[in-house]
Write a protein that holds these residues in place. Sequence first.
Motif, mmCIF file in Angstrom:
data_model
loop_
_atom_site.group_PDB
_atom_site.id
_atom_site.type_symbol
_atom_site.label_atom_id
_atom_site.label_comp_id
_atom_site.label_asym_id
_atom_site.label_seq_id
_atom_site.Cartn_x
_atom_site.Cartn_y
_atom_site.Cartn_z
ATOM 1 N N LYS A 116 1.704 -8.650 -4.749
ATOM 2 C CA LYS A 116 2.303 -7.393 -5.192
ATOM 3 C C LYS A 116 2.671 -6.512 -3.998
ATOM 4 C CE LYS A 116 0.088 -7.137 -9.733
ATOM 5 N NZ LYS A 116 -0.831 -6.366 -10.613
ATOM 6 N N ALA A 117 1.764 -6.462 -3.005
ATOM 7 C CA ALA A 117 2.048 -5.672 -1.809
ATOM 8 C C ALA A 117 3.257 -6.234 -1.069
ATOM 9 C CB ALA A 117 0.819 -5.654 -0.896
ATOM 10 N N GLU A 119 5.744 -7.922 -2.388
ATOM 11 C CA GLU A 119 6.960 -7.623 -3.157
ATOM 12 C C GLU A 119 7.409 -6.183 -2.936
ATOM 13 O OE1 GLU A 119 5.788 -8.571 -7.095
ATOM 14 O OE2 GLU A 119 5.925 -10.745 -6.810
ATOM 15 N N THR A 120 6.439 -5.259 -2.911
ATOM 16 C CA THR A 120 6.779 -3.859 -2.656
ATOM 17 C C THR A 120 7.375 -3.678 -1.272
ATOM 18 O OG1 THR A 120 4.997 -3.113 -4.122
ATOM 19 C CG2 THR A 120 5.825 -1.515 -2.517
ATOM 20 N N SER A 121 6.768 -4.322 -0.272
ATOM 21 C CA SER A 121 7.271 -4.216 1.097
ATOM 22 C C SER A 121 8.665 -4.827 1.218
ATOM 23 C CB SER A 121 6.315 -4.916 2.065
ATOM 24 O OG SER A 121 5.071 -4.270 2.092
ATOM 25 N N THR A 122 8.895 -5.908 0.500
ATOM 26 C CA THR A 122 10.200 -6.557 0.560
ATOM 27 C C THR A 122 11.279 -5.670 -0.054
ATOM 28 O OG1 THR A 122 9.181 -8.750 0.468
ATOM 29 C CG2 THR A 122 11.501 -8.606 -0.143
ATOM 30 N N VAL A 123 10.929 -4.987 -1.150
ATOM 31 C CA VAL A 123 11.884 -4.055 -1.750
ATOM 32 C C VAL A 123 12.219 -2.932 -0.770
ATOM 33 C CG1 VAL A 123 12.198 -2.337 -3.567
ATOM 34 C CG2 VAL A 123 11.265 -4.586 -4.122
ATOM 35 N N ARG A 124 11.206 -2.410 -0.104
ATOM 36 C CA ARG A 124 11.458 -1.346 0.891
ATOM 37 C C ARG A 124 12.347 -1.870 2.008
ATOM 38 N NH1 ARG A 124 6.188 0.970 3.225
ATOM 39 N NH2 ARG A 124 7.683 2.423 4.176
ATOM 40 N N ALA A 178 6.610 -5.524 6.213
ATOM 41 C CA ALA A 178 7.064 -6.485 5.206
ATOM 42 C C ALA A 178 6.742 -7.912 5.634
ATOM 43 C CB ALA A 178 8.566 -6.328 4.968
ATOM 44 N N ASP A 181 2.936 -8.432 5.329
ATOM 45 C CA ASP A 181 2.524 -8.573 3.931
ATOM 46 C C ASP A 181 2.937 -9.930 3.367
ATOM 47 O OD1 ASP A 181 1.397 -6.080 3.962
ATOM 48 O OD2 ASP A 181 3.051 -5.076 2.937
#
Length: 460
Positions: A116-117, A119-124, A178, A181
Amino acid sequence: MTEHDGSSFRRPAITISAAALGVLTAGVGIVAHPSPADAVEYPSWDDVQHAKASVNAQKAMVDKINSLVAHLQSQATDAGIRSEEAVEAYNQAQADLEDATQKAAELQSKADAAQKAAETSTVRAGLLASHLMRTAGTDGSIGLLLEGGDAGAADKLLYQLGTMSQLTAQSRKVYDQAVADRNTAQSLAAQAKAAQKAKKRAADDAQQALKTAQDAAAAAQAAVSTQQQKQTELTAQLASLQNTSTAVAAQYVAGQQAIAQQKAAEAAAERQRKAAAAAAAAAAAKPKPAAPAAPAAPAQNSGGSSGGSGSSSGGSSGGSSAPAPQTGSGAPNAAIVNQAIAYARAQIGKPYVFGGAGPNSFDCSGLTMMAYSSAGVYIGGHGVGMQYRQAAALGQLVPRSQAQPGDLIFWGTAPYDLYHVGLYIGNGMMIAAPQAGENVKQQPVWGAPISVVARPSMGR
């Protein structure tokens, strides 16, 4: 109840191999299904009557009956030991399975959180890349960059972002986070997958160990049943030969068995003594490592000098056999001991059942575990080895020569190949769940237990 679970003192990596289980199963098979070559011929009543014709024949028949009674006792004892060993192997396999299950669950939870972390970093990172590409006048749609959000697209996005020359210090920080993570998520996912495989192996081992233990318990029960049935008839034949009552003959048989057990215990103790003496002699004869040469000049850092000395000492001890467990001399807590013994005594007459921990049946470690649990004391769990290692970890081992009521007495080889435990009550007696086919009972301490006992009430 103490918080110490003794888990760090389990055998580091026990593996119930097919070969090892086969040995146990084969041993059980001998008891349950003797081959024709091993079949025992028991005297008939006609044989007994004919033996009365002469003193010599009568004496020979008495000797034969005594030998058969001893043989039955030996078979039942051996089958019981094999059963206890198989039960303890199952207990350890089950403990390993519980450890593997917990580890797999923990790693999967960490892997899920890391994913999940990531995925969030990749979106950022995608938002950052989209912004930079629009600034450069190219199509920076994050949807196109992520291409549906699969792992390959995320890796491609991070690669493209890493090659952009417009990255500022803040942009670089987003990119680095990213990447970190993503790497963490991939590593934990691999560890979680390996842990699941280890869990599956542990489950298979536990299932096989369970079947072996069940077979061994059934064989032990059959051996005890055969002993009881045949011994009853042999005792009656002995009474007829000696022209006494069956009760007197039974007392005679019990006396002969006690003598045989005492001789076996003395022989086992002598073997144990000789083995310990040989080990001590071998250790004394072993060349001691030469002391390290003194340094040419004093060390500049006293801490470093001390560390070097410690390393040398550690290396020396590492090459020798494991040290004997430390023994204490603390007095038992009378209130805890009285409660544990009272609980065990109240269970007398209840059947031995593999895996039993009350209220209606017990195995040996289940009885001792629940006896001390009734006094609010955790002694390491349901397993002979675990109880021994818990006591060793807490400094609760004492010499057997100093055993007091409430102490735990162990059989086998410490610390990982123990198979039986009983609750000592004083005067050479104990309360124990002996083996399949028998009930919880008060009995003399038999055979040759190991040279230390555990005192779970020490220091409480």
